[in-house]
Design a protein around this motif. Structure first.
Motif, PDB file in Angstrom:
ATOM      1  N   GLY A 249       0.865  -1.026   0.052  1.00 24.06           N
ATOM      2  CA  GLY A 249       0.219  -0.034   0.090  1.00 24.06           C
ATOM      3  C   GLY A 249       0.837   1.083   0.083  1.00 24.06           C
ATOM      4  O   GLY A 249       2.181   1.142  -0.340  1.00 24.06           O
ATOM      5  N   ILE A 250       0.252   2.265   0.435  1.00 25.17           N
ATOM      6  CA  ILE A 250       1.026   3.659   0.472  1.00 25.17           C
ATOM      7  C   ILE A 250       0.926   4.180   2.043  1.00 25.17           C
ATOM      8  O   ILE A 250      -0.072   4.164   2.590  1.00 25.17           O
ATOM      9  CB  ILE A 250       0.408   4.764  -0.517  1.00 25.17           C
ATOM     10  N   GLU A 251       1.955   4.938   2.375  1.00 28.63           N
ATOM     11  CA  GLU A 251       2.188   5.631   3.533  1.00 28.63           C
ATOM     12  C   GLU A 251       2.715   6.917   3.474  1.00 28.63           C
ATOM     13  O   GLU A 251       4.067   6.994   2.796  1.00 28.63           O
ATOM     14  CB  GLU A 251       2.699   4.714   4.620  1.00 28.63           C
ATOM     15  N   LEU A 252       2.103   7.984   3.850  1.00 27.42           N
ATOM     16  CA  LEU A 252       2.683   9.347   4.143  1.00 27.42           C
ATOM     17  C   LEU A 252       3.169   9.218   5.464  1.00 27.42           C
ATOM     18  O   LEU A 252       2.099   9.382   6.265  1.00 27.42           O
ATOM     19  CB  LEU A 252       1.857  10.396   3.658  1.00 27.42           C
ATOM     20  N   LYS A 253       4.350   9.691   5.803  1.00 28.51           N
ATOM     21  CA  LYS A 253       4.738   9.845   7.133  1.00 28.51           C
ATOM     22  C   LYS A 253       5.010  11.273   7.276  1.00 28.51           C
ATOM     23  O   LYS A 253       6.146  11.791   6.893  1.00 28.51           O
ATOM     24  CB  LYS A 253       5.825   9.013   7.486  1.00 28.51           C
ATOM     25  N   ASN A 254       4.528  12.190   8.231  1.00 26.54           N
ATOM     26  CA  ASN A 254       4.901  13.559   8.829  1.00 26.54           C
ATOM     27  C   ASN A 254       5.299  14.180   7.553  1.00 26.54           C
ATOM     28  O   ASN A 254       6.120  15.119   7.613  1.00 26.54           O
ATOM     29  CB  ASN A 254       5.952  13.379   9.527  1.00 26.54           C
ATOM     30  N   VAL A 255       4.554  14.132   6.603  1.00 24.70           N
ATOM     31  CA  VAL A 255       4.583  15.228   5.226  1.00 24.70           C
ATOM     32  C   VAL A 255       4.232  16.725   5.479  1.00 24.70           C
ATOM     33  O   VAL A 255       3.226  16.908   5.928  1.00 24.70           O
ATOM     34  CB  VAL A 255       3.974  14.346   4.189  1.00 24.70           C
ATOM     35  N   THR A 256       5.255  17.381   5.007  1.00 19.16           N
ATOM     36  CA  THR A 256       5.020  18.873   5.208  1.00 19.16           C
ATOM     37  C   THR A 256       5.391  19.479   3.869  1.00 19.16           C
ATOM     38  O   THR A 256       6.444  19.008   3.379  1.00 19.16           O
ATOM     39  CB  THR A 256       5.747  19.615   6.301  1.00 19.16           C
ATOM     40  N   LYS A 257       4.823  20.359   3.198  1.00 21.43           N
ATOM     41  CA  LYS A 257       4.973  20.779   1.899  1.00 21.43           C
ATOM     42  C   LYS A 257       4.742  22.490   2.066  1.00 21.43           C
ATOM     43  O   LYS A 257       3.790  23.006   2.377  1.00 21.43           O
ATOM     44  CB  LYS A 257       4.247  20.444   0.776  1.00 21.43           C
ATOM     45  N   ARG A 258       6.117  23.026   1.978  1.00 17.56           N
ATOM     46  CA  ARG A 258       6.188  24.505   2.021  1.00 17.56           C
ATOM     47  C   ARG A 258       6.467  25.226   0.617  1.00 17.56           C
ATOM     48  O   ARG A 258       7.255  24.789  -0.233  1.00 17.56           O
ATOM     49  CB  ARG A 258       7.075  25.020   3.034  1.00 17.56           C
ATOM     50  N   TYR A 259       5.631  26.507   0.194  1.00 14.60           N
ATOM     51  CA  TYR A 259       6.212  27.052  -1.027  1.00 14.60           C
ATOM     52  C   TYR A 259       6.784  28.621  -0.609  1.00 14.60           C
ATOM     53  O   TYR A 259       6.191  28.950   0.400  1.00 14.60           O
ATOM     54  CB  TYR A 259       4.983  27.282  -1.830  1.00 14.60           C
TER      55      TYR A 259
ATOM     56  N   GLU B  19       9.368  18.213   3.929  1.00 13.95           N
ATOM     57  CA  GLU B  19       9.821  17.313   5.049  1.00 13.95           C
ATOM     58  C   GLU B  19       8.778  15.846   5.184  1.00 13.95           C
ATOM     59  O   GLU B  19       7.883  16.015   4.365  1.00 13.95           O
ATOM     60  CB  GLU B  19       9.523  17.850   6.578  1.00 13.95           C
ATOM     61  N   GLY B  20       9.415  14.817   5.632  1.00 21.22           N
ATOM     62  CA  GLY B  20       8.720  13.657   5.780  1.00 21.22           C
ATOM     63  C   GLY B  20       9.013  12.719   4.545  1.00 21.22           C
ATOM     64  O   GLY B  20       9.947  13.140   3.797  1.00 21.22           O
ATOM     65  N   SER B  21       8.305  11.633   4.382  1.00 23.11           N
ATOM     66  CA  SER B  21       8.470  10.390   3.428  1.00 23.11           C
ATOM     67  C   SER B  21       7.442   9.894   3.156  1.00 23.11           C
ATOM     68  O   SER B  21       6.269  10.200   3.549  1.00 23.11           O
ATOM     69  CB  SER B  21       9.326   9.284   4.204  1.00 23.11           C
ATOM     70  N   ILE B  22       7.366   9.305   1.996  1.00 26.18           N
ATOM     71  CA  ILE B  22       6.463   8.610   1.062  1.00 26.18           C
ATOM     72  C   ILE B  22       6.823   7.282   0.950  1.00 26.18           C
ATOM     73  O   ILE B  22       7.843   6.882   0.197  1.00 26.18           O
ATOM     74  CB  ILE B  22       5.941   9.178  -0.435  1.00 26.18           C
ATOM     75  N   MET B  23       6.232   6.193   1.423  1.00 23.83           N
ATOM     76  CA  MET B  23       6.616   4.889   1.271  1.00 23.83           C
ATOM     77  C   MET B  23       5.296   4.179   0.207  1.00 23.83           C
ATOM     78  O   MET B  23       4.107   4.354   0.509  1.00 23.83           O
ATOM     79  CB  MET B  23       6.454   4.223   2.489  1.00 23.83           C
ATOM     80  N   ILE B  24       5.720   3.481  -0.594  1.00 26.62           N
ATOM     81  CA  ILE B  24       4.991   2.475  -1.621  1.00 26.62           C
ATOM     82  C   ILE B  24       5.368   1.144  -1.444  1.00 26.62           C
ATOM     83  O   ILE B  24       6.855   0.716  -1.737  1.00 26.62           O
ATOM     84  CB  ILE B  24       4.950   2.984  -3.022  1.00 26.62           C
ATOM     85  N   ASN B  25       4.687   0.291  -0.866  1.00 33.60           N
ATOM     86  CA  ASN B  25       5.054  -1.355  -0.828  1.00 33.60           C
ATOM     87  C   ASN B  25       6.274  -1.306   0.016  1.00 33.60           C
ATOM     88  O   ASN B  25       7.263  -2.070  -0.408  1.00 33.60           O
ATOM     89  CB  ASN B  25       5.024  -1.921  -1.984  1.00 33.60           C
ATOM     90  N   ASN B  26       6.441  -0.517   1.188  1.00 32.38           N
ATOM     91  CA  ASN B  26       7.767  -0.642   1.974  1.00 32.38           C
ATOM     92  C   ASN B  26       8.959   0.145   1.291  1.00 32.38           C
ATOM     93  O   ASN B  26      10.097  -0.053   1.818  1.00 32.38           O
ATOM     94  CB  ASN B  26       7.743  -1.880   2.485  1.00 32.38           C
ATOM     95  N   GLN B  27       8.587   0.600   0.272  1.00 33.75           N
ATOM     96  CA  GLN B  27       9.885   1.345  -0.276  1.00 33.75           C
ATOM     97  C   GLN B  27       9.654   2.810  -0.358  1.00 33.75           C
ATOM     98  O   GLN B  27       8.614   3.438  -0.619  1.00 33.75           O
ATOM     99  CB  GLN B  27       9.937   0.737  -1.724  1.00 33.75           C
ATOM    100  N   ASN B  28      10.941   3.403   0.404  1.00 29.96           N
ATOM    101  CA  ASN B  28      10.952   4.861   0.465  1.00 29.96           C
ATOM    102  C   ASN B  28      11.101   5.503  -0.838  1.00 29.96           C
ATOM    103  O   ASN B  28      12.129   5.220  -1.374  1.00 29.96           O
ATOM    104  CB  ASN B  28      11.901   5.162   1.485  1.00 29.96           C
TER     105      ASN B  28
ATOM    106  N   SER C  90      -0.708  15.284  -5.182  1.00 32.10           N
ATOM    107  CA  SER C  90       0.611  15.464  -6.061  1.00 32.10           C
ATOM    108  C   SER C  90       1.635  14.703  -5.515  1.00 32.10           C
ATOM    109  O   SER C  90       2.351  14.186  -6.126  1.00 32.10           O
ATOM    110  CB  SER C  90       0.962  16.906  -6.217  1.00 32.10           C
ATOM    111  N   ILE C  91       1.619  14.839  -4.068  1.00 33.58           N
ATOM    112  CA  ILE C  91       2.895  14.076  -3.339  1.00 33.58           C
ATOM    113  C   ILE C  91       2.556  12.725  -3.307  1.00 33.58           C
ATOM    114  O   ILE C  91       3.545  11.801  -3.642  1.00 33.58           O
ATOM    115  CB  ILE C  91       3.099  14.645  -1.981  1.00 33.58           C
ATOM    116  N   ALA C  92       1.324  12.228  -3.203  1.00 31.63           N
ATOM    117  CA  ALA C  92       0.993  10.989  -2.839  1.00 31.63           C
ATOM    118  C   ALA C  92       0.999  10.050  -4.330  1.00 31.63           C
ATOM    119  O   ALA C  92       1.670   8.806  -4.561  1.00 31.63           O
ATOM    120  CB  ALA C  92      -0.409  10.545  -2.454  1.00 31.63           C
ATOM    121  N   GLY C  93       1.126  10.800  -5.416  1.00 31.16           N
ATOM    122  CA  GLY C  93       1.290  10.465  -6.683  1.00 31.16           C
ATOM    123  C   GLY C  93       2.381  10.585  -7.346  1.00 31.16           C
ATOM    124  O   GLY C  93       2.812  10.351  -8.653  1.00 31.16           O
ATOM    125  N   ALA C  94       3.570  11.062  -6.561  1.00 32.78           N
ATOM    126  CA  ALA C  94       5.041  11.200  -7.018  1.00 32.78           C
ATOM    127  C   ALA C  94       5.283  12.140  -8.128  1.00 32.78           C
ATOM    128  O   ALA C  94       6.164  12.021  -8.839  1.00 32.78           O
ATOM    129  CB  ALA C  94       5.461   9.661  -7.432  1.00 32.78           C
TER     130      ALA C  94
END
Length: 230
Positions: free
Chosen positions: A3-13, A61-70, A51-55
């Protein structure tokens, strides 16, 4: 975890001298077979989240994991491969190619990956049948209703057998009946094919089809507590 996991994701512009926070410390996990909704008004951060979940966009800041791959630090070539092979997108409008038949709308996904095999064509026909489009395979988009075009878009999103399905306001151009039909079929495909799916929407009518609902306001995400129906 599949699956997919977003961990502590922050996006600043940065805008002129100011810094705008579009997402703030967002965490969410969606496992295979789960259908989750992200609900919020315009400007709440839904598009940035998707947009972040869809790469398509990298977090500050933070991380995106898809099937346990960062995938957070992947380069553009790697991210392009993730988008093509692991993520299926369903957009607000069906975004079908006017000069391609319904069947070819699906097969073009496989052409982007290389060659189209007999198995690919059989899979495309299976998807169309599952979505009630078995008699539409030779039709062009202008010969299909709005609901049918959106169902073609759903079938296309499953064509590369992705792990993740991301839907951006999939009912925005549909009336209530067609909207229910489309989201119900999307939910059924997610369950049947064991995909992790996220639907970004402001359409409250469609939330009953989802396993979990999250609200996003000013870039902050919170899970909605839902009462069980008796």
């Amino acid at each position: 975890m599949s699956g997919i996991e977003l961990k502590n994701v922050t996006k600043r512009y940065k805008e002129n001298k100011f810094e705008i926070t579009a997402l703030e410390n967002v965490s969410v996990q969606v496992k295979a077979g789960e259908f989750v909704a992200i609900v919020g008004p315009s400007g709440s951060g839904k598009s940035t989240f998707l947009s972040i979940a869809g790469a398509l966009l990298k977090p500050t800041e933070g991380s995106i994991m898809i099937n346990n791959q960062n995938i957070t630090d992947f380069d553009e070539k790697q991210l392009s491969s993730v988008r093509l092979n692991q993520i299926g997108f369903i957009l607000q409008t069906a975004n079908l190619i006017p000069y391609l038949t319904v069947l070819d709308q699906l097969l073009i996904v496989k052409k982007m990956q290389g060659t189209v095999t007999k198995e690919d064509k059989a899979f495309a026909l299976e998807l169309l049948k599952d979505l009630g489009l078995e008699n539409k395979e030779k039709k062009y988009p202008n010969e299909c209703s709005g609901g049918e075009r959106q169902r073609v878009a759903i079938a296309r999103s499953f064509m590369n057998d992705p792990d993740i399905i991301l839907a951006d306001e999939p009912t925005s151009s549909l009336d209530t009946d067609r909207g229910h039909e489309v989201v119900q079929q999307m939910a059924e495909q997610v369950k049947t094919r064991n995909k992790a799916a996220i639907m970004v929407t402001h359409d409250e009518r469609m939330l009953s089809y989802c396993d979990r609902v999250y609200r996003i306001v000013d870039g902050k995400l919170s899970e909605e507590v839902r009462t069980q129906e008796v």
